[in-house]
Design an enzyme around this catalytic site. Structure first.
Site, mmCIF file in Angstrom:
data_model
loop_
_atom_site.group_PDB
_atom_site.id
_atom_site.type_symbol
_atom_site.label_atom_id
_atom_site.label_comp_id
_atom_site.label_asym_id
_atom_site.label_seq_id
_atom_site.Cartn_x
_atom_site.Cartn_y
_atom_site.Cartn_z
ATOM 1 N N HIS A 159 0.844 -1.201 0.000
ATOM 2 C CA HIS A 159 0.000 0.000 0.000
ATOM 3 C C HIS A 159 0.877 1.248 0.000
ATOM 4 C CE1 HIS A 159 0.403 1.468 4.227
ATOM 5 N NE2 HIS A 159 0.636 0.204 4.508
ATOM 6 N N ASP A 217 6.322 2.617 6.978
ATOM 7 C CA ASP A 217 4.937 2.213 6.747
ATOM 8 C C ASP A 217 4.286 3.176 5.757
ATOM 9 O OD1 ASP A 217 2.467 1.001 6.942
ATOM 10 O OD2 ASP A 217 1.917 2.056 8.790
ATOM 11 N N GLU A 268 -5.031 1.614 2.795
ATOM 12 C CA GLU A 268 -4.839 0.515 3.747
ATOM 13 C C GLU A 268 -4.949 1.002 5.176
ATOM 14 O OE1 GLU A 268 -2.436 -2.038 6.502
ATOM 15 O OE2 GLU A 268 -2.177 0.069 5.955
ATOM 16 N N GLU A 269 -4.463 2.207 5.436
ATOM 17 C CA GLU A 269 -4.395 2.706 6.807
ATOM 18 C C GLU A 269 -5.773 2.960 7.425
ATOM 19 O OE1 GLU A 269 -1.895 2.630 8.519
ATOM 20 O OE2 GLU A 269 -0.137 2.747 7.224
ATOM 21 N N GLU A 280 4.775 -4.866 4.150
ATOM 22 C CA GLU A 280 4.094 -4.007 5.117
ATOM 23 C C GLU A 280 5.099 -3.418 6.094
ATOM 24 O OE1 GLU A 280 2.074 -1.849 6.252
ATOM 25 O OE2 GLU A 280 0.281 -3.048 5.882
ATOM 26 N N HIS A 323 3.846 5.419 12.892
ATOM 27 C CA HIS A 323 2.674 6.288 12.649
ATOM 28 C C HIS A 323 2.872 7.702 13.187
ATOM 29 C CE1 HIS A 323 -0.704 3.116 11.775
ATOM 30 N NE2 HIS A 323 0.271 3.118 10.875
#
EC number: 3.4.-.-
Length: 847
Positions: A146, A158, A190-191, A216, A291
């Site tokens: 993604h 990520d 995706e998130e 991923e 994140h």
């Protein structure tokens, strides 16, 4: 030859003549095993490891992708998407016949979210590329990654590394035709809820996929771990000819048991086509910056990217070269053993466990009846009391230490995982040393009983591992777990060591005591005393007695040699198996996750129990290896480490605390609050001196949430924010249908929550025809309206609908409350999104 024998005898007598030199030998042996394992842990592939792959070019891709945060609901996402498309169109121009690129702006999916009655609707914007293979009869392989990031991070790990790796693999297979078709899915969103992967399952290319590899990032940097694999067949594709493998079956069990709450696209693909085999390759370390804005190019390395690229290439090459049409198999089990990975079928593993549980004790019991002296010692209650009480004391000591640690410095493992792990090892070793010494001293054991305690305790350790294996096997059968494999190593080592004790008693003890064997075999000493005759004055001639004394003079030397042999067989393998499980996967994966939810000290408990099982095999040797002075030094070291851990700061710049944040603006009441996750007392440390809320009377903390009055967002909207969400309702005169239309400024996400369940006929023209109370809508383009057609059940009772729309872009001070706090917080803290939408604005309409 004679010189060689003399030299060997000299080395032998010098090496094993004292307990100190034996301890040094044992420590050296452990260090050799550690170095072997360290080499496996720290080896990275060369940058030019695979001819045809250019990691420097992939690094350039990564820098381009991570220039700014690029969540699905942002214009930056479109920029990244266009970059990927341009690179793929270049490949298509090189080979029009074998490379097909699809800009998928048509796949739409709708589904009910698990464990809820919430209907989700999503318009996909994936990029698909297909490389034609030589054998058209073989079904295609899917590679997925993604390209969206979270709103609060740049997405280097990520999932920029996954995208950069997939791009480089696309370039490779554009020049090297694969054996079968390869499909690459660069998916979006995706998130938010794995929407991109779900959209791919609606595309026709998904219908024939036989296996997949998902790239991923569930952490930030480090090595890429084989997180999950569906079966042992597809897992072999990862390990085959792979010198840089890094895997753990613990990841499979953690997801299966719900220990890890977050999910990856893997969970969507494995259910595709009624079950598709696949691999999940992901980064997992440094979750403290996962994140967040520190998931950027500065906090990762080209070596991490190269590790994922090389492992992805090897796995993909083996999948593509596989001649079988289907990748069927049973549950996988794989584990590291001193520098290499071993694979076995989980069902076969459990079957062998049952066989060993029956056969091994039967073998030992049959042998034991031929050794009455050993059997007599094992029956003595003093040994059982010594082992049981000492083990219980260590477990109680562990519990007290964990409870005290989590009361005094509960988050210390976040920044100091290695210190905590070392402290737990010292705690268990110290508990064993002092508890065994105390119990042995106060149980009034004779010198003869103390001299054979080593052999007897080896048998009791074997009993402990037998019970552990029984519990582990039953648990694994019921719950399908594979991560309890470490119990097998403890059991097999103790079983083998029991066999060695029988050899010692048979060939190196019983022959020495035949001169003064008592009438009753149960009175026969298990190990000859070094002080001569263990049974008083001998009635045999003096020259016979001198012969016995001469033999007894070498007993201590033989004892030391056997102790080293027992130690070498019993301790290293279980110790390093447990250590690997803790230090490689478990601690790095969870030590920075305590702040993600309500506090729990489960990770401390699991770690200390695993350390106890790693150390328990050392219990037979504590008398010989550690003197009182050594034990005192060990105690001082433990106290020093405890003091350092208690005063250590749990959060720092390298291991920051992560606060979940979002802003909610109610357009009906004008209530505008900024929410910060409450992690006491650290949230208060940050917010109490925050200039913007010092005089804010609305600031308060309730349970896990702190909130205060927020600044009004701008969003670049001309006019009052009330008009940023426009709700209109059109009722049909000829039917009961009602069209609810929402026009929201510059957003792709809006949620609909009705006061009562309503019958939904369609969403943006997509037929639903079910009753729902909540809807989650994601559209493909900014400016697209959200249109829901419903059927009125009773016009006399009005229905309220609350529309909540989300925004994620905070550049140009669009969400000033977020940027202001982001610029203020100290270096030991970072911010991350709470859920979809940094800014949520809601508005209610009466239907």
């Amino acid at each position: 030859m004679q010189f060689g024998k003399s030299l060997l005898k000299h080395v032998y007598t010098r090496t094993f003549k004292s307990s100190l030199t034996c301890s040094i030998f044992a420590f050296t042996l452990l260090m050799i095993f550690f170095v072997l394992d360290w080499k496996r842990m720290n080896v990275y592939p060369r940058l030019d490891e695979i001819p045809g792959l250019n990691v420097l070019r992939a690094w350039d891709d990564l820098q381009e992708i991570t220039k700014s945060p690029h969540p699905y609901n942002s214009h930056a996402s479109d920029v990244v998407r266009n970059y990927i498309l341009e690179e793929l169109y270049k490949l298509k121009k090189q080979d029009e016949g074998n490379v097909e690129v699809i800009d998928d702006l048509s796949s739409t999916t709708t589904f009910i979210m698990p464990d809820t009655n919430i209907r989700s609707y999503f318009e996909g914007s994936n990029i698909l590329v297909r490389f034609r293979g030589d054998n058209e009869r073989l079904r295609p392989i899917l590679l997925s990654s993604h390209f969206d990031s979270v709103s609060t991070g740049f997405g280097a790990t990520d999932n920029g590394m996954g995208v950069a790796s997939a791009l480089e693999l696309a370039r490779y297979y554009a020049e090297h035709k694969p054996e079968r078709d390869l499909i690459i899915n660069f998916n979006n969103a995706e998130e938010d809820y794995l929407y991109g992967a779900r959209a791919f399952t609606e595309h026709e290319w998904s219908k024939n996929v036989t296996a997949f590899l998902n790239l991923e990032g569930a952490g930030a940097g480090g090595k890429a771990l084989l997180f999950r694999s569906t079966n042992n067949h597809v897992a072999r594709s990862y390990f085959k000819s792979n010198r840089f493998a890094f895997a753990s079956v613990l990841g499979i069990d953690a997801f299966k048991r719900g220990v890890i709450k977050s999910e990856t696209d893997y969970v969507v693909y494995e259910k595709m086509n009624n079950g598709t085999a696949g691999l999940d390759l992901a980064f997992f370390r440094n979750r403290g910056i996962y994140h967040t804005e520190r998931d950027d190019i500065q906090h990762t390395s080209i070596f991490s990217l190269n590790h994922m690229l090389v492992n992805a290439f090897i796995s993909l090459r083996n999948l593509l070269d596989e001649k079988s049409q289907h990748f069927k198999g049973s549950s996988p089990l794989y584990f590291p053993v001193f520098g290499s990975y071993w694979q076995i079928n989980l069902n076969l593993h459990l079957f062998l466990n049952v066989v060993f549980l029956i056969a091994c004790p039967a073998i030992l019991f049959m042998c034991l009846f031929r050794f009455p002296s050993l059997y007599a010692q094992l029956k003595k209650p003093c040994y059982l009391i010594c082992f049981t009480l000492s083990s219980l004391f260590v477990l109680i000591f562990d519990y007290v230490v964990v409870q005290s640690l989590t009361k005094l410095n509960p988050y210390v493992i976040h920044s100091s995982p290695d210190a905590v792990l070392a402290f737990f090892f010292l705690t268990n070793l110290l508990g064993l040393v002092y508890s065994f010494r105390y119990v042995a001293t106060h149980s009034r054991m004779s010198n003869e009983e103390l001299s054979c305690i080593e052999i007897v305790l080896i048998w009791y350790v074997s009993m402990f591992w037998y019970i552990s294996l029984l519990i582990a096997t039953l648990t694994s059968i019921v719950r399908g777990l594979g991560s309890l494999y470490f119990v097998n190593f403890g059991f097999f080592c103790s079983f083998f060591c029991c066999i060695l004790t029988l050899i010692r008693v048979r060939y190196f003890v019983d022959r020495m005591v035949t001169i003064n064997r008592p009438a009753n075999p149960e009175q026969m000493p298990l190990v000859q005393s070094t002080s001569g005759n263990a049974y008083g004055t001998s009635r045999y001639p003096q020259h016979r007695l001198k012969a016995v004394v001469s033999k007894s003079a070498s007993v201590k030397l033989n004892d030391n040699l056997w102790s080293v042999l027992f130690f070498s067989c019993l301790v290293p393998l279980p110790l390093f198996t447990c250590y690997n499980l803790l230090s490689e996967v478990f601690i790095p994966a969870v030590h920075q996750s305590l702040i993600d939810g309500p506090y729990s000290n489960t990770c401390y408990k699991f770690a200390v129990i695993l350390v106890f099982m790693a150390i328990i095999n050392s219990s037979p040797f504590v008398f010989r290896a550690l003197s009182k002075k050594s034990s005192a030094i060990l105690l001082m070291l433990w106290v020093s480490l405890l003091f350092n851990i208690l005063r250590a700061e749990p959060f720092n710049e390298k291991a920051p605390i992560k606060f979940r944040v979002f802003q909610h603006l109610n357009l009906d009441t004008s209530e505008n609050l900024f929410h910060v996750q409450n992690i006491e007392p650290y949230t208060q440390k940050v917010l109490n001196d925050y200039p913007k809320i010092i005089s804010d009377t609305s600031y308060q903390c309730v349970d896990r949430d702190c909130f205060y009055e927020a600044e009004e967002p701008t969003l670049g909207f001309d006019g009052p924010l009330q008009n940023a969400i426009n709700i209109t309702l059109h009722k049909s005169l000829n039917s009961s249908l009602a069209e609810l239309r929402v026009d929201a400024f510059e957003t792709k996400w809006c949620y609909f929550d009705f006061s009562v369940p309503v019958y939904v006929d369609s969403i943006n023209g997509f037929e639903v025809q079910e009753e729902h109370q909540s809807l989650r809508l994601g559209v493909r383009n900014f400016g697209t309206p959200f249109v829901v057609k419903t059927v009125a059940k009773d016009e006399d009772s009005p229905t309220n609908v609350t529309v909540t729309c989300m925004w994620d872009e905070f550049d140009h001070d669009k969400i000033p409350s977020y940027t202001s706090l982001l610029n203020y917080i100290p270096a030991w803290s970072v911010l991350t999104k709470n859920s979809t939408g940094l800014l949520k604005m809601s508005k209610t309409h009466v239907m």
